[in-house]
Design a protein around this motif. Structure first.
Motif, mmCIF file in Angstrom:
data_model
loop_
_atom_site.group_PDB
_atom_site.id
_atom_site.type_symbol
_atom_site.label_atom_id
_atom_site.label_comp_id
_atom_site.label_asym_id
_atom_site.label_seq_id
_atom_site.Cartn_x
_atom_site.Cartn_y
_atom_site.Cartn_z
ATOM 1 N N GLY A 1 0.842 -1.192 0.000
ATOM 2 C CA GLY A 1 0.000 0.000 0.000
ATOM 3 C C GLY A 1 0.874 1.237 0.000
ATOM 4 O O GLY A 1 1.793 1.359 -0.797
ATOM 5 N N LYS A 2 0.605 2.140 0.926
ATOM 6 C CA LYS A 2 1.417 3.357 0.996
ATOM 7 C C LYS A 2 2.581 3.243 1.978
ATOM 8 O O LYS A 2 3.379 4.153 2.095
ATOM 9 C CB LYS A 2 0.550 4.558 1.357
ATOM 10 N N TRP A 3 2.699 2.124 2.666
ATOM 11 C CA TRP A 3 3.727 1.965 3.685
ATOM 12 C C TRP A 3 4.815 0.991 3.266
ATOM 13 O O TRP A 3 4.565 0.036 2.552
ATOM 14 C CB TRP A 3 3.123 1.476 5.003
ATOM 15 N N MET A 4 5.998 1.254 3.787
ATOM 16 C CA MET A 4 7.121 0.333 3.621
ATOM 17 C C MET A 4 7.206 -0.545 4.863
ATOM 18 O O MET A 4 6.976 -0.080 5.974
ATOM 19 C CB MET A 4 8.440 1.093 3.456
ATOM 20 N N HIS A 5 7.520 -1.798 4.635
ATOM 21 C CA HIS A 5 7.734 -2.752 5.724
ATOM 22 C C HIS A 5 9.189 -3.197 5.650
ATOM 23 O O HIS A 5 9.682 -3.549 4.580
ATOM 24 C CB HIS A 5 6.799 -3.961 5.574
ATOM 25 N N TYR A 6 9.869 -3.187 6.793
ATOM 26 C CA TYR A 6 11.301 -3.467 6.829
ATOM 27 C C TYR A 6 11.595 -4.692 7.677
ATOM 28 O O TYR A 6 10.915 -4.955 8.665
ATOM 29 C CB TYR A 6 12.063 -2.267 7.397
ATOM 30 N N SER A 7 12.633 -5.403 7.281
ATOM 31 C CA SER A 7 13.103 -6.546 8.055
ATOM 32 C C SER A 7 14.605 -6.705 7.849
ATOM 33 O O SER A 7 15.178 -6.177 6.893
ATOM 34 C CB SER A 7 12.373 -7.829 7.647
ATOM 35 N N ILE A 8 15.218 -7.440 8.764
ATOM 36 C CA ILE A 8 16.649 -7.722 8.653
ATOM 37 C C ILE A 8 16.854 -8.735 7.535
ATOM 38 O O ILE A 8 16.120 -9.720 7.444
ATOM 39 C CB ILE A 8 17.201 -8.262 9.982
#
Length: 102
Positions: A67-74
């Motif tokens: 959507g409009k958001w970024m999701h971050y992970s290692i």
């Protein structure tokens, strides 16, 4: 896999900031939306974006847009490269001293 001095510098520079280390520690619990990082860190959106760019450019963190958001992970691969790199550059060569023939 041998990294250049420039690549090594990019990896470790990404962890030379207190906010980025805090972000990395938060992400140890799993993927997180940027909106939750903003709430937890009390940073402005442009500041968070800068830190996330540095972490992503280093390969230690990956982002995915939903959507409009970024999701971050290692990045498991990026973290392994950083660990291997640290082992490589801190290994002591026990060979004879070439400067004084000992």
């Amino acid at each position: 896999m041998e990294l250049s001095n420039k690549q090594i510098t990019v990896i470790f520079k990404s962890l030379c900031d207190e906010n980025r280390v805090q972000i990395f520690r938060i992400l140890q619990n799993g993927e997180l939306c940027a909106c939750h990082l903003l709430e937890e860190l009390h940073l402005s959106q442009p500041t968070l974006s800068h830190h996330m760019k540095v972490l992503c450019d280093s390969g230690l963190v990956v982002g995915r847009k939903e959507g409009k958001w970024m999701h971050y992970s290692i990045s498991a691969e990026g973290a392994k490269i950083a660990v291997d790199c640290l082992k490589e550059i801190t290994a002591v060569n026990e060979s004879e001293c070439k400067c004084c023939n000992k």
